[in-house]
Design a protein around this motif. Structure first.
Motif, mmCIF file in Angstrom:
data_model
loop_
_atom_site.group_PDB
_atom_site.id
_atom_site.type_symbol
_atom_site.label_atom_id
_atom_site.label_comp_id
_atom_site.label_asym_id
_atom_site.label_seq_id
_atom_site.Cartn_x
_atom_site.Cartn_y
_atom_site.Cartn_z
ATOM 1 N N ARG A 13 0.838 -1.207 0.000
ATOM 2 C CA ARG A 13 0.000 0.000 0.000
ATOM 3 C C ARG A 13 0.871 1.254 0.000
ATOM 4 O O ARG A 13 0.625 2.199 -0.759
ATOM 5 N N ALA A 14 1.899 1.248 0.845
ATOM 6 C CA ALA A 14 2.776 2.415 0.938
ATOM 7 C C ALA A 14 3.503 2.669 -0.388
ATOM 8 O O ALA A 14 3.648 3.827 -0.819
ATOM 9 N N ARG A 15 3.979 1.609 -1.043
ATOM 10 C CA ARG A 15 4.689 1.772 -2.311
ATOM 11 C C ARG A 15 3.769 2.333 -3.392
ATOM 12 O O ARG A 15 4.149 3.230 -4.143
ATOM 13 N N LEU A 16 2.575 1.789 -3.486
ATOM 14 C CA LEU A 16 1.639 2.259 -4.506
ATOM 15 C C LEU A 16 1.222 3.706 -4.250
ATOM 16 O O LEU A 16 1.085 4.501 -5.184
ATOM 17 N N THR A 17 1.047 4.039 -2.980
ATOM 18 C CA THR A 17 0.675 5.408 -2.624
ATOM 19 C C THR A 17 1.778 6.383 -3.011
ATOM 20 O O THR A 17 1.511 7.489 -3.503
ATOM 21 N N ARG A 18 3.031 5.971 -2.803
ATOM 22 C CA ARG A 18 4.147 6.835 -3.179
ATOM 23 C C ARG A 18 4.209 7.056 -4.688
ATOM 24 O O ARG A 18 4.769 8.049 -5.149
ATOM 25 N N HIS A 19 3.620 6.125 -5.455
ATOM 26 C CA HIS A 19 3.557 6.285 -6.915
ATOM 27 C C HIS A 19 2.377 7.166 -7.320
ATOM 28 O O HIS A 19 2.106 7.332 -8.517
ATOM 29 N N GLY A 20 1.682 7.724 -6.349
ATOM 30 C CA GLY A 20 0.559 8.601 -6.656
ATOM 31 C C GLY A 20 -0.733 7.881 -6.925
ATOM 32 O O GLY A 20 -1.684 8.464 -7.460
ATOM 33 N N LEU A 21 -0.801 6.596 -6.576
ATOM 34 C CA LEU A 21 -2.000 5.790 -6.824
ATOM 35 C C LEU A 21 -2.928 5.820 -5.618
ATOM 36 O O LEU A 21 -2.485 5.894 -4.470
ATOM 37 N N ARG A 22 -4.204 5.732 -5.893
ATOM 38 C CA ARG A 22 -5.195 5.681 -4.814
ATOM 39 C C ARG A 22 -5.408 4.235 -4.421
ATOM 40 O O ARG A 22 -5.762 3.393 -5.261
ATOM 41 N N VAL A 23 -5.203 3.940 -3.144
ATOM 42 C CA VAL A 23 -5.250 2.563 -2.656
ATOM 43 C C VAL A 23 -6.262 2.451 -1.531
ATOM 44 O O VAL A 23 -6.315 3.303 -0.634
ATOM 45 N N HIS A 24 -7.047 1.391 -1.589
ATOM 46 C CA HIS A 24 -8.005 1.094 -0.523
ATOM 47 C C HIS A 24 -7.641 -0.260 0.060
ATOM 48 O O HIS A 24 -7.692 -1.272 -0.631
ATOM 49 N N SER A 25 -7.260 -0.298 1.334
ATOM 50 C CA SER A 25 -6.905 -1.554 2.001
ATOM 51 C C SER A 25 -8.103 -2.092 2.769
ATOM 52 O O SER A 25 -8.843 -1.337 3.404
ATOM 53 N N THR A 26 -8.289 -3.406 2.716
ATOM 54 C CA THR A 26 -9.378 -4.043 3.437
ATOM 55 C C THR A 26 -8.968 -5.460 3.805
ATOM 56 O O THR A 26 -7.831 -5.869 3.552
ATOM 57 N N ARG A 27 -9.869 -6.199 4.429
ATOM 58 C CA ARG A 27 -9.523 -7.555 4.854
ATOM 59 C C ARG A 27 -10.771 -8.420 4.900
ATOM 60 O O ARG A 27 -11.899 -7.923 4.889
ATOM 61 N N GLU A 28 -10.568 -9.719 4.921
ATOM 62 C CA GLU A 28 -11.648 -10.669 5.149
ATOM 63 C C GLU A 28 -11.223 -11.646 6.240
ATOM 64 O O GLU A 28 -10.055 -12.046 6.292
ATOM 65 N N PRO A 29 -12.195 -12.037 7.098
ATOM 66 C CA PRO A 29 -13.536 -11.474 7.172
ATOM 67 C C PRO A 29 -13.503 -9.961 7.341
ATOM 68 O O PRO A 29 -12.542 -9.406 7.858
ATOM 69 N N SER A 30 -14.586 -9.320 6.901
ATOM 70 C CA SER A 30 -14.644 -7.865 6.878
ATOM 71 C C SER A 30 -14.823 -7.294 8.279
ATOM 72 O O SER A 30 -14.971 -8.031 9.255
ATOM 73 N N GLY A 31 -14.853 -5.975 8.356
ATOM 74 C CA GLY A 31 -15.032 -5.317 9.642
ATOM 75 C C GLY A 31 -16.486 -5.104 10.019
ATOM 76 O O GLY A 31 -16.769 -4.448 11.026
ATOM 77 N N THR A 32 -17.425 -5.643 9.222
ATOM 78 C CA THR A 32 -18.844 -5.526 9.542
ATOM 79 C C THR A 32 -19.202 -6.484 10.674
ATOM 80 O O THR A 32 -18.408 -7.348 11.068
ATOM 81 N N SER A 33 -20.433 -6.362 11.184
ATOM 82 C CA SER A 33 -20.877 -7.276 12.245
ATOM 83 C C SER A 33 -20.873 -8.713 11.761
ATOM 84 O O SER A 33 -20.533 -9.636 12.520
ATOM 85 N N LEU A 34 -21.211 -8.931 10.493
ATOM 86 C CA LEU A 34 -21.185 -10.277 9.926
ATOM 87 C C LEU A 34 -19.755 -10.797 9.854
ATOM 88 O O LEU A 34 -19.471 -11.951 10.214
ATOM 89 N N GLY A 35 -18.840 -9.932 9.414
ATOM 90 C CA GLY A 35 -17.448 -10.328 9.322
ATOM 91 C C GLY A 35 -16.827 -10.596 10.677
ATOM 92 O O GLY A 35 -16.052 -11.550 10.847
ATOM 93 N N GLU A 36 -17.147 -9.771 11.663
ATOM 94 C CA GLU A 36 -16.616 -9.978 13.007
ATOM 95 C C GLU A 36 -17.124 -11.292 13.598
ATOM 96 O O GLU A 36 -16.413 -11.971 14.343
ATOM 97 N N LEU A 37 -18.360 -11.655 13.256
ATOM 98 C CA LEU A 37 -18.907 -12.934 13.713
ATOM 99 C C LEU A 37 -18.096 -14.086 13.137
ATOM 100 O O LEU A 37 -17.760 -15.045 13.851
ATOM 101 N N ALA A 38 -17.748 -13.990 11.858
ATOM 102 C CA ALA A 38 -16.945 -15.031 11.221
ATOM 103 C C ALA A 38 -15.528 -15.053 11.776
ATOM 104 O O ALA A 38 -14.960 -16.120 12.030
ATOM 105 N N ARG A 39 -14.943 -13.870 11.984
ATOM 106 C CA ARG A 39 -13.559 -13.776 12.449
ATOM 107 C C ARG A 39 -13.391 -14.342 13.857
ATOM 108 O O ARG A 39 -12.423 -15.055 14.148
ATOM 109 N N HIS A 40 -14.319 -13.998 14.737
ATOM 110 C CA HIS A 40 -14.172 -14.383 16.137
ATOM 111 C C HIS A 40 -15.019 -15.606 16.518
ATOM 112 O O HIS A 40 -15.041 -15.985 17.688
#
Length: 210
Positions: A28-55
């Protein structure tokens, strides 16, 4: 490649302890330094559904967990991943279908069932799978601590490494653009250099745009 180009969806998977999250942050840091717009995320997601799966890995097992993870994935695509790609951002996702093809199989769900549950999910423009020698991964895992029952399994690092190799082959045969990076002797920064170079190379950019 510029920040105004069409967005991309890139996933990073691998055994627990291999260094996915750290490599993703360096990328992410390298791409950002190239002037690119980056969106970082993860799975399970940070939603209530994702937190249920994660934990909930101690509570949910087998097909119930596989369905829970897949449900979170489809919601994640609809509400976060697809909108970010349409805005022209490069989405970097920590874990995706490759992880399901491994972790759900460790839970005795057949690969055909896992694939059927995920077959309608958006395909990444690039699926990165990190690997390393099982002993090295196990040592890193002990240093940072286990995050789920999968990481506490006897010989878990060896089993995950084997299954991720099979998942990489499976995805390649299914037509996924797949990059496998051996992190045994590479630092997260060096791994990120390889990932970022693949994302930004012009020929790859044209392939993803088509």
């Amino acid at each position: 490649m510029t920040a105004n180009d069409q967005g991309l969806f890139v996933t990073i998977d691998g055994p627990g302890g291999v260094g996915k999250s750290t490599a993703l942050e360096h990328t992410r840091a390298r791409l950002t330094r190239h002037g690119l717009r980056v969106h970082s995320t993860r799975e399970p997601s940070g939603t209530s559904l994702g937190e249920l799966a994660r934990h909930g890995t101690e509570t949910y097992r087998g097909l119930s967990l596989a369905c829970l993870v897949a449900a979170d994935r489809y919601h994640h695509i609809e509400t976060e991943i697809q909108p970010a790609v349409e805005r022209g951002e490069i989405v970097l996702c920590d874990r995706y279908i490759a992880s399901s093809l491994v972790l759900q199989r460790l839970d005795d769900v057949p690969v055909e069932t896992v694939w059927a549950l995920n077959s309608h999910a958006r395909r990444p423009d690039l699926s990165v799978i990190l690997t390393a020698e099982p002993g090295v991964i196990a040592q890193r895992l002990r240093a940072r601590g286990a995050h789920s029952r999968f990481e506490k399994m006897p010989d878990g690092s060896k089993k995950e490494t084997t299954l991720f190799a099979e998942a990489a082959t499976f995805l390649q045969e299914a037509g996924f653009a797949t990059l496998v990076v051996d992190c045994t002797s590479r630092t997260p920064a060096e791994t990120a250099d390889i990932i970022a170079a693949e994302i930004t190379r012009p020929s790859a950019r044209n392939e993803h745009a088509n």
